[in-house]
Each structure stands twice: as structure tokens, then as C-alpha cells.
Design a protein around this motif. Structure first.
Motif, PDB file in Angstrom:
ATOM      1  N   ILE A 379      10.193 -33.916 -17.950  1.00 16.44           N
ATOM      2  CA  ILE A 379      11.234 -34.627 -18.698  1.00 16.44           C
ATOM      3  C   ILE A 379      12.553 -33.857 -18.625  1.00 16.44           C
ATOM      4  O   ILE A 379      13.627 -34.436 -18.401  1.00 16.44           O
ATOM      5  N   SER A 380      12.484 -32.548 -18.787  1.00 11.71           N
ATOM      6  CA  SER A 380      13.695 -31.717 -18.750  1.00 11.71           C
ATOM      7  C   SER A 380      14.378 -31.789 -17.388  1.00 11.71           C
ATOM      8  O   SER A 380      15.612 -31.844 -17.295  1.00 11.71           O
ATOM      9  N   GLU A 381      13.582 -31.808 -16.313  1.00 12.21           N
ATOM     10  CA  GLU A 381      14.161 -31.876 -14.970  1.00 12.21           C
ATOM     11  C   GLU A 381      14.727 -33.263 -14.658  1.00 12.21           C
ATOM     12  O   GLU A 381      15.761 -33.369 -13.986  1.00 12.21           O
ATOM     13  N   VAL A 382      14.095 -34.310 -15.153  1.00  5.83           N
ATOM     14  CA  VAL A 382      14.663 -35.653 -14.981  1.00  5.83           C
ATOM     15  C   VAL A 382      16.034 -35.715 -15.653  1.00  5.83           C
ATOM     16  O   VAL A 382      17.003 -36.242 -15.085  1.00  5.83           O
ATOM     17  N   PRO A 437      20.082 -28.386  -5.889  1.00  4.78           N
ATOM     18  CA  PRO A 437      20.122 -29.319  -7.026  1.00  4.78           C
ATOM     19  C   PRO A 437      19.593 -30.714  -6.722  1.00  4.78           C
ATOM     20  O   PRO A 437      19.186 -31.426  -7.647  1.00  4.78           O
ATOM     21  N   GLU A 438      19.601 -31.138  -5.454  1.00  2.00           N
ATOM     22  CA  GLU A 438      19.104 -32.473  -5.124  1.00  2.00           C
ATOM     23  C   GLU A 438      17.578 -32.543  -5.185  1.00  2.00           C
ATOM     24  O   GLU A 438      17.002 -33.624  -5.215  1.00  2.00           O
ATOM     25  N   MET A 439      16.935 -31.400  -5.180  1.00  3.91           N
ATOM     26  CA  MET A 439      15.472 -31.353  -5.215  1.00  3.91           C
ATOM     27  C   MET A 439      14.969 -31.538  -6.647  1.00  3.91           C
ATOM     28  O   MET A 439      15.510 -30.953  -7.590  1.00  3.91           O
ATOM     29  N   PHE A 440      13.938 -32.360  -6.801  1.00  6.68           N
ATOM     30  CA  PHE A 440      13.317 -32.543  -8.106  1.00  6.68           C
ATOM     31  C   PHE A 440      12.271 -31.448  -8.284  1.00  6.68           C
ATOM     32  O   PHE A 440      11.228 -31.452  -7.632  1.00  6.68           O
ATOM     33  N   ASP A 441      12.560 -30.499  -9.173  1.00  5.81           N
ATOM     34  CA  ASP A 441      11.710 -29.308  -9.303  1.00  5.81           C
ATOM     35  C   ASP A 441      11.482 -28.968 -10.774  1.00  5.81           C
ATOM     36  O   ASP A 441      12.271 -28.237 -11.386  1.00  5.81           O
ATOM     37  N   PRO A 442      10.405 -29.484 -11.367  1.00  8.68           N
ATOM     38  CA  PRO A 442      10.123 -29.179 -12.778  1.00  8.68           C
ATOM     39  C   PRO A 442       9.941 -27.701 -13.067  1.00  8.68           C
ATOM     40  O   PRO A 442      10.103 -27.272 -14.218  1.00  8.68           O
ATOM     41  N   GLU A 448       8.615 -19.297 -17.805  1.00  5.37           N
ATOM     42  CA  GLU A 448       9.130 -18.090 -17.146  1.00  5.37           C
ATOM     43  C   GLU A 448      10.575 -18.282 -16.677  1.00  5.37           C
ATOM     44  O   GLU A 448      11.379 -17.338 -16.696  1.00  5.37           O
ATOM     45  N   ASN A 449      10.925 -19.502 -16.247  1.00  5.13           N
ATOM     46  CA  ASN A 449      12.236 -19.735 -15.645  1.00  5.13           C
ATOM     47  C   ASN A 449      13.308 -20.194 -16.630  1.00  5.13           C
ATOM     48  O   ASN A 449      14.493 -20.144 -16.319  1.00  5.13           O
ATOM     49  N   ARG A 450      12.908 -20.656 -17.796  1.00  6.52           N
ATOM     50  CA  ARG A 450      13.900 -21.176 -18.748  1.00  6.52           C
ATOM     51  C   ARG A 450      14.938 -20.135 -19.124  1.00  6.52           C
ATOM     52  O   ARG A 450      16.096 -20.463 -19.391  1.00  6.52           O
ATOM     53  N   ARG A 451      14.533 -18.881 -19.163  1.00  6.65           N
ATOM     54  CA  ARG A 451      15.474 -17.824 -19.549  1.00  6.65           C
ATOM     55  C   ARG A 451      16.620 -17.692 -18.544  1.00  6.65           C
ATOM     56  O   ARG A 451      17.661 -17.106 -18.859  1.00  6.65           O
ATOM     57  N   ASN A 452      16.424 -18.226 -17.325  1.00  5.56           N
ATOM     58  CA  ASN A 452      17.470 -18.140 -16.303  1.00  5.56           C
ATOM     59  C   ASN A 452      18.475 -19.281 -16.403  1.00  5.56           C
ATOM     60  O   ASN A 452      19.468 -19.294 -15.677  1.00  5.56           O
ATOM     61  N   ILE A 453      18.196 -20.251 -17.268  1.00  3.46           N
ATOM     62  CA  ILE A 453      19.080 -21.415 -17.383  1.00  3.46           C
ATOM     63  C   ILE A 453      20.153 -21.134 -18.422  1.00  3.46           C
ATOM     64  O   ILE A 453      19.858 -20.739 -19.554  1.00  3.46           O
ATOM     65  N   ASN A 454      21.386 -21.328 -18.025  1.00  3.36           N
ATOM     66  CA  ASN A 454      22.498 -21.191 -18.958  1.00  3.36           C
ATOM     67  C   ASN A 454      22.551 -22.455 -19.812  1.00  3.36           C
ATOM     68  O   ASN A 454      22.788 -23.551 -19.304  1.00  3.36           O
ATOM     69  N   ALA A 455      22.322 -22.324 -21.102  1.00  2.00           N
ATOM     70  CA  ALA A 455      22.251 -23.488 -21.998  1.00  2.00           C
ATOM     71  C   ALA A 455      23.535 -24.303 -21.964  1.00  2.00           C
ATOM     72  O   ALA A 455      23.509 -25.522 -22.156  1.00  2.00           O
TER      73      ALA A 455
END
Length: 523
Positions: A379-382, A437-442, A448-455
Motif C-alpha cells: 500500500i505504501s509503495e502504491v 522510481p519507475e519500478m514498483f518495489d514494496p 529495515e528500509n523505512r529508516r532510509n526514507i525522508n518523511a
């Protein structure tokens, strides 16, 4: 002859003053900007239907990303495009008091019903309403409505299962709007619909017409800000009087029957009536939440004795319906599309569904649904790849200065009533924040990876105190429907499926140009 020549000169002068001269604004300010097309400004390609708003916004962002802020034109209205995520955070959160309002509000004398919903309200009335309604949209209140949503989701999946075909070809937008119509009718208006078996029921037909913002109707929102006097003169409203009276009648009758008979039903009307009575309070219970759900910000308001009329309840129910019927169904469509073209991801999700059902003895609960990690990642990746709206907007409510931070910058003053756009679609497709970014990658949204996302670079439901109050409901609705669907079907491409999807230039929302044609294959 002289009179005719004089009239021509006057006409030329007026055209220059009203349609050409305004396009000198950013040049005079010395800001980098999108070169405008005379009269039409920066959105000409969308106006002639050659490019979607989302694609335009992405192109503007790529063109001007190196500048923290830049300019464009909505027709002749100058728009400040804020590209820098740190500046976006400052504007929408830290210095929110300078940017509290949306551009597409309407004055009460122009559109009485639209002006009263929480999305369109401005200033102190908005602050009061937001503080009053926030307790109705917490995770615990979503649990309150879960059974209504899950029952509708089960009915939706069972309807197609009963058709007893190996593969059912569907235009998913049509199918999902029927599902969301019935869910919102139940949760927001307290009535039961069956838009699958009764395809032309009055509620669905009225909702479909009310919330169709394709074609020229998508510009109503922009016109409220740029030409409010013209909108009032022409009597143009978001919802026609016929539509408004239809929904008013439902709300008034429902509240009247419940109050006379002491009926309590776990839905939005009940929560709004409780808010009117001052009986809604923030809960301190902890419930597992979605990564994409918006954070609730304190706006420093302790509200007592706020007056909430039936008209206010109707307005909130309608904006809730607009988000649930239209925006949420688009999200469902993109979710189904990505699962169809990424069968390995779909298989992994189905395994999680089967494991969840086993843990729940065959009947999913709210808590179990919220604990599904991979479903939440999907859902987050969509929402990252296909955000429901391509831009966020704010109006400056009092003069504000952007301090220079780069050698080529000078302090820039934003004037009261200036309009700001935030290019969500461009940011969500920026490889600096989301590689490939064009790749759909949940997996981007794994624990583990959420910490790398800038909110500040993840904005599917907005940012700051003015974010979408109904994000948790939209997420729960999507999770419930896809859970019940994948329990019974595989979603597969058909000969009509367009791969890759092209974004429609005819809609304000992000949606497919040629529809969402997919197949449901029985398991």
C-alpha cells in the motif's frame, strides 16, 4: 472608422493588461520559472488535453529542481513552486501558521455547502472543526467501523465469485467505485446499497455524477481561487443544488430517525453527532498504524461548545464521500494493476493473507489486518508511485520571508494571498529519494528500509496539520478489499490491459488514460 480603430486598440490594451502583462510577474521578481503560454499560462498542455497535470508537474519539478523554489502560472495567476523538501517541511509544519489555507476554498455566498467542509474551510473555523473532528478519525475509531467495511468487501468479492467464470474481465474503476460507494454509503450516510446487483440505484448514480471531475469540471477547483466573483456570478458550485439537497435529505432523515428511536450505529454520522454533543475525545490507546497514515498535529485548540449543524455534518459526509468514492477507488485500481503486472509480489501477499487467516481461524480481524507487514509495504509503495493527487497547495495567510541559504539567492517575501504548489508527483518520482522510481518495489518500505526514507519526501496524504484527516479510513478500505479479493482470486492482465499505464490528461486525480482493464482469475 476612427471609432472602430479606437475600440480595437482598447481591446488590444485590455488583452495585454489582463492576459499578457501578468506573465511578466516572475521575470520581474527575478525567479526561475516555467515559460508561460499567452493567456493559458503553464498548464496549456493540460488544457488542450495533451498532457496530464501529474506529468506536467513532474516535468516542472525536473526542470527546476535545482532551485529551492521557482515560478509557474495557473492561467494568469502566479504560483510559487516549492521544490526543496526541507523548505516544504518548514512551510507545511514548522511555519504552518503562515500557510493554513487551501486555494480551492469557496466563500459561503458562492457555494454554501462546499465552503463548510473541512477541506475547504479556512482560518479559525477550520481550526475549530479540525480539532473537533480529529478524534473521529483515530485508529480506534477505524476499528469501530471495521466490520461495516469488511462486510462490504466480502460482498464485493463474493459477487464475482458467484459468476462462476474462470476469468472475469473488468474495468476496475467501475467495479471499485461501486464497492466504495456502498462502503461510504454505509459508513458516512448510514444507508445500505448494493451497487453491484442494483447497478443504477439512486445513491450510486447521484454519487457518480456528483464526483465526476473529468473534463472541464476539473478546473472548478482552480477557478474558485482565480475567479471567485465569476464563479458566483455564473452560479457554479462543486455540488449542484439537486445533489446537495439529495444528500442533505439523507443526513437530516437519518439523524432524525436515530434521535427519535435511540439508534446507535458504528458509522461516521454517529461520530459526527457525538462530536456535536462534545462527547468525542482523543484516545490514548495504541494501535498498529500504517506507514502511510498521516500524523496528527496539535493545532493548539481546546474547543468547547462548537456549533455543528446538520448542514456541517452533511458537508463533512460529502467530502468524506468524495475522498472515499473517487480518490480511494483510484488507489485500489493502481494497487490491482501493480499486483497484476507483478505476480511474484501478488503471490507473496497471498501467502501473507493465508497465514493471517490461519492465525484468525478463517475470519480476519481489524488487529490482524493492521499487523500485515507486507500488505502495508505494498500500500505504501502504491501511494509512492501513484499518489492520489499530484500537487499540494497552500495559500499564504500573512506575509512570510524565505531566508536565502544559497549563494545565488536573496531573501524572498511571499505576500499574503500568494499561492504555493508542492510537486508531490515529481518528488515521489525523484531517484534521489527513491532509486529506480519507475519500478514498483514494496521493499522500499520494509522495516529495515523505512529508516532510509525522508518523511518530507513522502506526501501521499499531504503534510503537516492540513494533511488528509481520512487517511486511515482510505488505507483500511483498500486493505480490506484487496484482502477479500486475493483470498478468492488472482488478479491478472487481459488483452485489454495497457502496460505500462498512461496517465489521463482529462482528470484532476492521477488515473489511467484508457481505463484499468484487468481480470479476476478464480483460485
Amino acid at each position: 472608422m476612427m471609432i472602430l480603430l479606437a475600440l480595437i486598440l482598447v481591446l488590444i490594451a485590455l488583452l495585454y493588461i489582463y492576459f499578457i502583462l501578468p506573465h511578466q510577474y516572475w521575470k520581474k521578481k527575478g525567479l526561475q520559472h516555467v515559460e508561460p503560454t499567452p493567456i493559458f499560462g503553464s498548464l496549456y498542455e493540460n488544457i488542450i488535453r495533451s498532457k496530464s497535470i501529474a506529468d506536467l508537474i513532474e516535468s516542472f519539478y525536473k526542470q527546476l529542481k535545482q532551485y529551492r523554489y521557482s515560478g509557474l502560472y495557473n492561467l494568469t495567476t502566479p504560483i510559487l513552486l516549492v521544490n526543496d523538501i526541507d523548505l516544504i517541511k518548514t512551510i507545511t509544519i514548522k511555519d504552518f501558521d503562515y500557510f493554513t489555507d487551501h486555494m480551492n476554498h469557496a466563500k459561503e455566498e458562492v457555494d454554501p455547502l462546499w465552503s463548510r467542509n473541512i477541506f475547504a474551510m479556512i482560518g479559525e473555523p477550520w481550526r475549530n472543526m479540525r480539532s473537533t473532528l480529529s478524534p473521529a478519525f483515530t485508529s480506534s475509531k477505524m476499528r469501530y467501523m471495521f466490520n461495516l467495511i469488511n462486510d462490504s468487501a466480502e460482498h464485493f468479492a463474493e459477487f464475482y465469485l458467484k459468476q462462476n467464470k474462470d476469468i472475469i474481465s473488468l474495468e476496475m474503476k467501475d467495479a471499485y467505485t461501486r464497492a466504495t460507494n456502498d462502503i461510504i454509503a454505509s459508513c458516512a450516510f448510514g444507508i445500505q446499497c448494493d451497487s453491484l446487483n442494483d447497478s443504477q440505484n439512486d445513491f450510486y448514480v447521484k454519487a457518480r455524477n456528483a464526483f465526476d471531475f473529468s473534463g472541464l469540471r476539473q478546473y472548478i477547483f482552480f477557478m474558485y481561487n482565480t475567479c471567485p466573483k465569476l464563479m458566483k456570478m455564473l452560479g457554479i458550485k462543486i455540488f449542484s443544488d439537486e445533489m446537495a439537497n439529495f444528500f442533505r435529505g439523507i443526513i437530516n432523515e437519518t439523524i432524525d430517525v436515530r434521535e427519535k428511536n435511540g439508534i446507535v450505529r458504528p458509522d461516521m454520522i454517529h461520530l459526527l453527532v457525538e462530536a456535536r454533543k462534545g462527547k468525542l475525545h482523543e484516545d490514548t490507546s495504541t494501535t498498529e498504524d500504517s506507514f502511510a497514515a498521516t500524523e496528527e498535529y496539535s493545532i493548539n485548540r481546546k474547543i468547547t461548545n462548537i456549533q455543528i449543524s446538520n448542514e456541517d455534518i452533511t458537508a463533512q459526509a460529502l467530502i468524506f464521500f468524495l475522498g472515499g468514492f473517487d480518490t480511494t477507488s483510484f488507489l485500489m485500481c493502481f494497487l490491482a494493476y501493480e499486483l497484476a503486472v507483478n505476480p511474484d509480489i501478488q503471490d507473496k501477499l497471498r501467502q501473507e493473507i493465508e497465514d493471517t487467516l490461519e492465525d484468525c481461524n478463517g475470519k480476519v480481524t481489524y488487529e490482524a489486518l493492521m499487523k500485515m507487514k507486507y500488505l502495508d509495504m505494498i500500500i505504501s509503495e502504491v501511494l509512492r508511485k501513484w499518489p492520489p493527487i499530484s500537487i499540494l497547495d497552500r495559500i499564504c495567510t500573512k506575509d512570510y520571508t524565505i531566508k536565502a541559504t544559497r549563494s545565488y539567492e536573496q531573501d524572498y517575501q511571499i505576500k499574503k494571498k500568494d499561492v504555493i504548489w508542492i510537486p508531490v508527483f515529481g518528488i515521489h518520482r525523484d531517484p534521489e529519494f527513491y532509486p529506480n522510481p519507475e519500478m514498483f518495489d514494496p521493499e522500499r518500505f520494509s522495516l529495515e528500509n523505512r529508516r532510509n526514507i525522508n518523511a518530507s519526501a513522502y506526501l501521499p496524504f499531504g503534510s503537516g496539520p492540513r494533511n488528509c484527516i481520512g487517511s486511515r479510513f482510505a488505507i483500511m478500505e483498500n486493505k480490506s478489499i484487496i484482502f477479500q479479493l486475493l483470498k478468492r482470486f488472482s488478479i491478472v492482465p487481459t488483452e485489454k490491459t495497457e502496460i505500462p499505464l498512461k496517465i489521463s490528461p482529462k482528470h484532476l486525480n492521477v488515473t489511467a488514460k484508457n481505463g484499468f482493464w484487468l481480470g479476476l482469475k478464480r483460485l
